[in-house]
Scaffold this motif. Sequence first.
Motif, PDB file in Angstrom:
ATOM      1  N   ASN B  67     -25.042  25.054 -11.020  1.00  0.00           N
ATOM      2  CA  ASN B  67     -23.608  24.752 -10.981  1.00  0.00           C
ATOM      3  C   ASN B  67     -22.686  25.914 -11.340  1.00  0.00           C
ATOM      4  O   ASN B  67     -21.590  25.711 -11.834  1.00  0.00           O
ATOM      5  N   ARG B  70     -18.519  28.359  -8.959  1.00  0.00           N
ATOM      6  CA  ARG B  70     -17.091  28.082  -8.766  1.00  0.00           C
ATOM      7  C   ARG B  70     -16.303  29.395  -8.746  1.00  0.00           C
ATOM      8  O   ARG B  70     -16.646  30.353  -9.414  1.00  0.00           O
ATOM      9  N   SER B 306     -20.236  15.309  -4.892  1.00  0.00           N
ATOM     10  CA  SER B 306     -19.576  15.179  -3.599  1.00  0.00           C
ATOM     11  C   SER B 306     -20.393  14.253  -2.692  1.00  0.00           C
ATOM     12  O   SER B 306     -21.512  13.863  -3.044  1.00  0.00           O
TER      13      SER B 306
HETATM   14  S1  SF4 Z   1     -20.444  18.980  -6.052  1.00  0.00           S
HETATM   15 FE1  SF4 Z   1     -19.355  18.150  -7.801  1.00  0.00          FE
HETATM   16  S2  SF4 Z   1     -20.751  18.434  -9.533  1.00  0.00           S
HETATM   17 FE2  SF4 Z   1     -21.416  19.819  -7.903  1.00  0.00          FE
HETATM   18  S3  SF4 Z   1     -20.386  21.770  -8.391  1.00  0.00           S
HETATM   19 FE3  SF4 Z   1     -19.139  20.650  -6.867  1.00  0.00          FE
HETATM   20  S4  SF4 Z   1     -17.633  19.577  -8.116  1.00  0.00           S
HETATM   21 FE4  SF4 Z   1     -19.306  20.175  -9.495  1.00  0.00          FE
END
Ligand code: SF4
Lengths: 109, 580
Positions: B67, B70, B306
Amino acid sequence: MSEQSKKTIEVRGFMHLDAAFRKKGPIPFIMELEEPITGAELANKLEIPWDEVEVIFINGLTYALDHEVHPGDRVAFLPPGCPGPYRLALGFYSKNQNNEANFKIKKKD
Amino acid sequence: MNKFIRVDMTTMKVTTDEVPDKYVGLGGRALTSNFVADEVKPTCHPLGKNNKIIFAPGLLSGTTAANSGRISVGAKSPLTGGIKESNSGGSFSQKMAKLGIKALVIEGMPEGDKFYIVKIDINGVTIEEAPTEILGGCGNYKAIEVLSAKYGEKVGIALAGPAGEYRLPAANISFKDPEGNIRSAGRGGLGAVMGSKKIKALVIDETGAGAVPIADPEKFKEAAKVFSKALLDHPVSGQGLAAYGTDVLINILNEAGGLPAKNFTTGRIDWNDNISGETMNATIQERGGDGKISHGCHQGCVMRCSQWYADKNGKYITSGFEYETIWGLGANACIKDLDAIAYIDREMDDIGIDSIETAVAVATAMEGGLLPWGDGEAVLAAVKEIAVPTPLGRLLGSGTGAVGNACGLFRVPVVKNQAIPAYDPRNIKGIGLTYATTPMGADHTSGYCIANNILSIGGFIDPLKKEGQVDISRFLQIGTASIDSTGMCLFVWFGIADNPPAIQALVDMINAQYGLSLTIQDAVVDLGKAVLKAERGFNKAAGFTNEHDRLPEFFEYEPCAPHNLVWDFTPEEIDEVFNF
Ligand code: SF4
């Protein structure tokens, strides 16, 4: 807020319990209730395992599973899985510190 | 990550420098906010040549840490007039990190009306004219197809959609996800800043780049394992989010009486079943086809909140179908049909407009008589007008505050001109304090979880009462600022907040990657505080005072059903949040 004249309660379940309640009939599930019982007893009657409940809502407020439910109440069962900040903001953590499911990590088998 | 790249759109020159010393230990939001505070003139016009926009991966982006992909984008916001950090998934962040790019800054402004593509690869950065077929209202889905065909299927893309080209204050920046769909750095109008600098898209190709260097690979591997196991073992991050997405909150907030509806006139609806996460999950399963219950917005996401939502014939409509969007259109604008909401969500992604700001603007427009309550078709048509843009389209794309002014309303749910999302501050008081005080303008993601002290304060919290709320809001904001700096999805905190070894593992990964020996206090608490202080300092210099840290007045005198409470924090109590 319970209405003494009513002899029923409205019950909902969230997350996987939603699907379980739908099998019983339309949502909300209307159940007869003559006398007050605890959330835990209600869970037993509805065959909901205790460790699948983090908190219950009674009339829009959060309580631990042992809180009393009265005829006329609106009740909802919530399994563990509500995202973190909200369980704090909604008071799950404070209302329910003795419950195993509260903010504890349940190991997957 | 040792490169600090500046693209000057006035001179069309690119410079690549070593990272300035003061930014070496920073990533994500810590870097973007410190940079904006250092270099952007606080009183500049957000769409003028003195604003700068910065893209930065998080500290752990590009590694195997779960994760961590971002990306943060920062600038002065055309919506709020204050500092803005907005972050997103997609593949851009990991590609930047692999190319060793700590930050990419766009400054200046070209003469003329031409739009450009900034292309980044192993050989450096080039500026090219944008293909005309993706300009003037072309949707983002098509633009991603055209750019992927031109530059390679695997490239990463950051796009200003039609809303960004038209410099609308609610324009977002759209990022291509691993399947060519769209994720957004949604809030605060950063797409308009990109548009003002005449950048249609950034395209990144990491071909030829090696792996991100790790100072102590063994230690990193060990910590990464502890970390991802903690996420997967947790009932929230490992199961709840993946099955029901963030839309799981519809039923919960509705039951708690904190689901704002019909433009914040009540806190509970009776059509919650139509739009709940449980219904979404059942619908996706029933329809089959392209639909998927869970999906990650970037490679390496193990929580996968998602999903792909498909139509009645199983054909893909939209992904990343979030609680806030569904709340805004479903509860607040009373559109009782999840499919109608999905089509509007897709359209907003395609136009590149913030789905929270626009959904709240739509409900405000309904109250103002510009649109019929609950009419999904009328809303879809109105949102499409943003891409033209017609005067109504421009108005909706200018956000909730603008619509409220144009309609002469007092019930306009904004703080610092940014729309209040999805949680009613009268019945969930702690979140109201965060809306009021965050330097970002009303933002629910500014107040996510932190560490152990939360758990002790959390012991007193009753959503309807004031006790403990100031402390919670402060700690949550500090924690969030630091998570936003790691490149981690904020939702990781759902899985590690109550698990001290997992928080330690996060810090250990940073230490192992950079050869550091930070403690939790350094990496989480002190860093978070420093970020918030830099942001608040910028806003102060831009003209913001404590009086801007207030909720709209109607919350003080319009009680919210079913608990019938009003917002009752005094100005002095609100100001305590930032007393650290
Ligand atoms: S899909 Fe959801 S849980 Fe996974 S990185 Fe993206 S926002 Fe975060």
